[in-house]
Write an enzyme that holds these catalytic residues in place. Structure first.
Site, PDB file in Angstrom:
ATOM      1  N   LYS A   1      61.018  42.566  41.758  1.00  0.00           N
ATOM      2  CA  LYS A   1      60.107  41.575  41.208  1.00  0.00           C
ATOM      3  C   LYS A   1      58.729  42.233  41.159  1.00  0.00           C
ATOM      4  O   LYS A   1      58.101  42.461  42.177  1.00  0.00           O
ATOM      5  CB  LYS A   1      60.053  40.304  42.048  1.00  0.00           C
ATOM      6  CG  LYS A   1      59.144  39.245  41.369  1.00  0.00           C
ATOM      7  CD  LYS A   1      58.876  38.022  42.205  1.00  0.00           C
ATOM      8  CE  LYS A   1      57.571  38.092  42.970  1.00  0.00           C
ATOM      9  NZ  LYS A   1      56.372  38.117  42.100  1.00  0.00           N
TER      10      LYS A   1
ATOM     11  N   GLU B   1      56.254  44.642  54.515  1.00  0.00           N
ATOM     12  CA  GLU B   1      55.046  45.493  54.547  1.00  0.00           C
ATOM     13  C   GLU B   1      53.867  44.612  54.197  1.00  0.00           C
ATOM     14  O   GLU B   1      53.647  44.308  53.023  1.00  0.00           O
ATOM     15  CB  GLU B   1      55.185  46.606  53.508  1.00  0.00           C
ATOM     16  CG  GLU B   1      56.409  47.466  53.669  1.00  0.00           C
ATOM     17  CD  GLU B   1      56.183  48.576  54.681  1.00  0.00           C
ATOM     18  OE1 GLU B   1      55.070  48.681  55.217  1.00  0.00           O
ATOM     19  OE2 GLU B   1      57.129  49.336  54.937  1.00  0.00           O
TER      20      GLU B   1
ATOM     21  N   CYS C   1      46.348  48.053  51.448  1.00  0.00           N
ATOM     22  CA  CYS C   1      46.715  47.607  52.793  1.00  0.00           C
ATOM     23  C   CYS C   1      46.245  48.610  53.838  1.00  0.00           C
ATOM     24  O   CYS C   1      46.129  48.273  55.020  1.00  0.00           O
ATOM     25  CB  CYS C   1      48.216  47.406  52.889  1.00  0.00           C
ATOM     26  SG  CYS C   1      49.173  48.857  52.393  1.00  0.00           S
TER      27      CYS C   1
ATOM     28  N   GLU D   1      41.368  40.415  56.218  1.00  0.00           N
ATOM     29  CA  GLU D   1      41.515  41.467  55.220  1.00  0.00           C
ATOM     30  C   GLU D   1      40.817  41.009  53.940  1.00  0.00           C
ATOM     31  O   GLU D   1      41.166  39.981  53.378  1.00  0.00           O
ATOM     32  CB  GLU D   1      42.996  41.716  54.949  1.00  0.00           C
ATOM     33  CG  GLU D   1      43.266  42.923  54.074  1.00  0.00           C
ATOM     34  CD  GLU D   1      44.762  43.110  53.793  1.00  0.00           C
ATOM     35  OE1 GLU D   1      45.470  42.080  53.679  1.00  0.00           O
ATOM     36  OE2 GLU D   1      45.219  44.255  53.681  1.00  0.00           O
TER      37      GLU D   1
END
Lengths: 502, 497
Positions: free
Chosen positions: B176, B251, B285, B387
């Site tokens: 996806k 992840e 990330c 983040e």
């Protein structure tokens, strides 16, 4: 007197429950419903303290010399071995285990601990092969606390397997005992503490306590064995702390009896696989596919054997099958059997409580035929001593039929021709294929399920992968003065290759 | 730039697909213009694609030898490199990365495909011969169909990171692609077919998580899933995985600590610290977004960071003069701006940037944010906890090593960390104690096919990369052959029939 519901490092032997009123706590009952013991309540605060204590104990464990940790684990195993009599009494009372069944469970637990004691200090990483300018390696690190939430039957072996894997990895381990069968695991944890295996703890309590433990922020990994509906809730609960999972869910294990199988060996083995622990073990077979040339013979032998299996309590040395865990479980089994019969299945042996044991949770060893693949007895996870048998003609078709199931834990294959055995075992979709045995469990060998029966393994060296977390450490050894940074305007010198600072 | 309006449906076993999901508009973040559209895969289309992948596995791919799989992976790598410029252009138009960043991703994707091609025929099992009456074999088998879900910030590389081991292990992959920027993934899958990989081995669909992601993760033919994305979406993924009890590799995000030791070369380290946070506009990330500097060096470091940052310019992704590209969307820019404002309101000092880029024609209509440096951050400041996924460097000061390790570990996130300095004892001491899946020493963002990558705590679980990842992409079958007489308590009961 209340049995302490929390056993762990720094916790007094009576759990500090001395003086608490008798009406606090919950009952542990035997299979007839009689109270065997009262266990103290366990509060969320108790769990918080316990997780902290196990975390601290695990840190101390890791700093002990390897030989000292090995010695402690071996002492724990020896203590279990030495206390098999008392453990057998507890297993008989709360889990309906016959003496031989209890001894086997203790033996398995002892074997698990001895096996993984040998891996203490041997959980190694890997150094990466030549990446120019870089030195990289992995360290396989422990979790602070691994928690185990497991089925009631076979608990000691599950406890030992998960705990010893955790200990070898350097993690602490917290066993959440099933509310219906906590006494033997609690004792097992006490023996661990006494042997100097500090980071092993146990807690007994309700489902809420189980949820609290399994979603606790201090728990780094959760190992679960149990029925699928509960397992799905556990997976959903893992979102709270993004907890990695090792899952052993309900399975419809099956046996394939090929046309050259020796029935004199196969029938007792397969029946024992189903009726051991009154059909409540996760690895027991539920359904047998028998080649049509042997089907009539198989069924006749199975029925004759089932009728000769004496059902009774552990206290009767002639008993060959014990009771279910509780009357409730017997009720569920009776309902499932009735649904199966309504759908067309025929009961050829058993099918009801034994005539001489109408009370309690006893059920006769039951053999059923004519249950189609969509019959509830074959479709659902049926816990209890009910064995369904069907016949097949074509090996390829029966393999496809077995594989159509979403279950993927254990498949037994019985036969002699090597090519057929290999071809069948290659194609069967299950994590464990046992050829010519109904018990392929041993700690040297990884055991885990496929498909909807779960994931992750215990057993063998490779299962350390599931009980550790990998840290990769990458050193760039090229001097900073030799490197061109990727922001061109800030460059000092010419570019040097290496790992991608993509 | 893509000249014509582009429309993508799905790439899979079938040559064409008919479905009824909405078309999602795709925007060029550098210009703010819609330039393409992508079909959102509804449950029906997901089923067509996944079933197609399963059929391909059963009828063809399962029977393909490891050597042939390896050859096809290498061929795919070659084809990607032959189309490097095209792919980089598509990606930079769709995502807003600098052209050179996208081009590097193509080269890295090819590197991953080649690495795993080399181990396709080296997937070995175990044999255990511990008992006299039996022998056990553990063999590794592919799942069949595995699902991958990517976030938008590394499409080309992440596709390679997932596809390489998935295919080497003998699986078919259904990916996806992110609904915000799926085009490069579709093109990569088309190029896989051009390279000779059978249709249905590599499939791509796109759509929102709650539509396409849910349907994909719940499909009964999917054996396992690897998800790269945020924590919120990960929770939905975990819940979906419960339906068929499939294993996951997650992840997730990071708020990665960068620990500067007191012997760090302040001057030389500055460009690396900045690039770690400005590459792909900080949409990574692995961004080293919490820089812990020893108090005596703080003023010098923050001064140099600010001076260097203010020389950098976001701009047209295709201009070699741009130091940063565009942020993926207006929503994201607003979020970055909000976090920076809340950060300064809570006491941080803005030393550079801190607002949307403006005043130049190439940033006027797109989503650009100035390279930003925040100093005087406290651990409690939201800008030091969440983040940001934007070009924001955060600086905190510390006094001693144990303190900084504890503070670095003080968040629920734990994806990566960096240590810069020269004293190897201190470096080892710190590396050992950091709760992070990867610790980089005197480097950043150094990923390699050989290096396992993944998080601790809320940054996820499971690891990508390394030969050991082939275990993640296979399931172990333990076969126990018993050849002795194994007694059981019923044996004496059964006499002759």
């Amino acid at each position: 007197m209340l049995v302490a519901s929390v056993v762990g490092p720094g916790i007094p032997v009576d759990g500090g429950s001395g003086g608490r009123a008798e009406d606090a706590g919950f009952d542990v009952r035997d299979c007839a419903g009689e109270v065997v013991a009262r266990v103290d309540e366990c509060s969320p605060g108790d769990v918080d303290s316990l997780v902290r204590a196990v975390t601290a104990a695990a840190a101390r464990w890791r700093s002990r010399p390897a030989h000292s940790r090995v010695r402690a684990m071996l002492d724990w195993a020896a203590a279990l071995d030495g206390e098999r009599g008392r453990l057998a009494e507890l297993l008989a009372a709360e889990a309906g285990a016959l003496r031989s069944e209890a001894e086997l469970e203790v033996d398995r637990a002892v074997d698990w601990i001895r096996y993984y004691s040998g891996l203490v200090g041997k959980v190694d990483g890997r150094v990466f092969g030549g990446i120019p300018g870089q030195f990289g390696y992995t360290a396989r690190e422990p979790y602070d606390v691994v928690a185990g939430v497991n089925a009631a039957v076979g608990a000691l072996a599950l406890f030992a397997g998960q705990a010893s894997l955790s200990l070898a990895s350097g993690s602490g381990y917290l066993f959440k005992a099933h509310a219906e069968a906590p006494l033997a695991p609690l004792m097992m944890a006490e023996l661990a503490q006494a042997a100097g295996v500090e980071p092993v703890a146990a807690v007994a309590g309700s489902t809420q306590v189980g949820e609290y433990v399994s979603t606790h922020t201090g728990v780094g990994l959760l190992a679960f064995t149990g029925r699928s509906p509960v397992g799905r809730e556990v997976i959903a609960g893992s979102v709270k702390e993004v907890t990695p999972l090792v899952m052993g869910l309900g399975a419809r294990n099956a046996a394939l009896v090929l046309d050259d199988a020796a029935l004199s060996t196969v029938v007792p083995a397969v029946l024992h696989s189903r009726f051991s622990r009154a059909g409540q073990e996760w690895f027991g077979v539920a359904h047998v596919y028998v080649h049509e040339s042997l089907f009539e013979d198989f069924v006749a032998r199975a029925v004759a054997l089932a009728d000769r299996i004496k059902v009774g309590p552990a206290s009767d040395p002639d008993s060959l099958m014990g009771p279910l865990l509780s009357r409730q479980r017997r009720q569920l089994l009776e309902t499932a059997l009735a649904a199966g019969v309504a759908d067309g299945a025929r009961v050829l042996a058993g099918g009801r409580p034994p005539a001489d044991l109408p009370d309690g949770a006893y059920f006769a060893p039951t053999v059923v035929v004519d249950a189609s693949p969509t019959n509830p007895l074959r479709r659902d996870e049926v816990v209890g001593p009910v064995l369904t048998v069907s016949s097949f003609g074509d090996v390829d078709q029966v393999v496809a039929q077995a594989n159509a199931s979403q279950s993927g834990a254990v498949m037994q294959v019985w036969g002699r021709d090597v090519r057929t055995l290999k071809s069948v075992s290659d194609r069967l979709e299950a994590g464990a294929i046992w050829i010519n045995t109904a018990d392929g469990l041993s700690p040297e060998v990884p055991i885990g399920s496929w498909k909807s029966s779960g994931y992750g393994t215990t057993g063998g060296v490779s299962s350390l992968d599931y009980f550790t977390r990998t840290k990769a450490i990458m050193w760039d050894l090229t001097p900073l003065s030799d490197r061109a940074p990727s922001l061109a305007k800030l460059a000092h010198a010419t570019k040097v290759g290496g790992a991608a600072n993509a | 730039m893509l000249d014509q309006m582009h429309r993508v449906e799905a790439v899979g076993a079938a040559e064409t697909y008919v479905s009824h999901g909405d078309y999602l508009a795709l925007e060029n973040p550098a210009t703010g213009k819609v330039f393409a559209e992508a079909r959102e895969a509804d449950e029906g289309l997901v089923d067509q694609v996944v079933s197609g992948a399963q059929n391909t596995f059963r009828r063809q791919w399962r029977g393909t030898s490891p050597l042939d799989r390896a050859r096809l992976l290498v061929r795919w790598a070659d084809v990607l490199m032959e189309h490097q410029d095209e792919l980089a252009r598509i990606e930079s138009t769709d995502v807003g990365h600098l052209y050179r960043e996208s081009a590097a991703d193509v080269a890295n994707a090819a590197k991953w495909l080649r690495y795993f091609a080399g181990v396709a025929d080296k997937i070995e099992g175990d044999a255990v011969d511990a008992h006299p009456d039996r022998v056990a074999h553990v063999t590794r088998e592919p799942f069949g169909v595995v699902a991958g879900v990517n976030s938008f910030n590394g499409n080309i590389l992440m596709f390679g990171i997932k596809a390489a081991p998935a295919l080497a292990a003998g699986n078919c992959l259904v990916l996806k692609a992110p609904e915000l920027a799926p085009l490069s993934s579709f093109r990569m899958a088309e190029l896989a077919i051009d390279a000779g990989i059978p249709r249905g081995v590599v499939s791509v669909i796109t759509g929102r998580g709650q539509v396409t992601g849910n349907a994909l993760l719940r499909h009964p033919a999917v054996g396992m899933a690897i998800f790269t994305g945020g924590l919120g979406a990960a929770k939905a993924v975990i819940r979906s995985s419960a339906v068929n009890a499939i294993p996951l590799c997650l992840e997730l995000g990071g708020k990665n600590a960068v620990i500067l030791l007191d012997d760090v070369d302040v001057d030389r380290v500055v460009p690396h610290l900045l690039h770690s946070n400005f590459v792909k506009c900080g949409q990574s990330c692995a961004a080293g977004s919490r820089i812990f500097v020893p108090r005596p060096l703080a003023d010098e470091l923050t001064g140099r960071l600010a001076a260097a940052a203010s020389r950098l310019r976001p701009g047209d992704p295709f201009s070699p003069d741009s130091d940063m590209g565009a942020v993926i969307s207006e929503t994201q820019v607003a979020r970055i701006e909000d976090l920076v404002n809340r950060g300064t309101a809570a006491g941080a000092t803005r030393l550079a940037g801190g607002h949307r880029a403006h005043g130049r024609p190439d940033v006027e209509h797109g989503h650009f944010f100035e390279p930003t440096v925040l100093a005087d951050l406290m651990d409690s400041n939201v800008a030091a906890r969440e983040e940001i996924f934007g070009p924001v460097v955060g600086v905190l000061t510390y006094d001693d090593v144990d303190e900084v390790v504890s503070r670095a570990n003080g968040l629920d996130l734990g994806l990566s960390a960096q240590i810069w300095g020269n004293d190897s004892s201190t470096i080892h001491y710190v590396a050992r104690r950091l709760e992070a899946g990867t610790v980089w020493v005197n480097t950043y963002r150094a990923i390699h096919p050989s290096s396992p990558y993944g998080g601790y705590k809320h940054s996820g679980y499971g690891r990508e990369n390394g030969p050991e990842v082939l275990k993640t992409y296979t399931r172990g079958k333990t076969t126990v052959w018993a050849y002795g007489d194994i007694p059981n308590p019923y044996a004496q009961l059964s006499g002759a029939s």
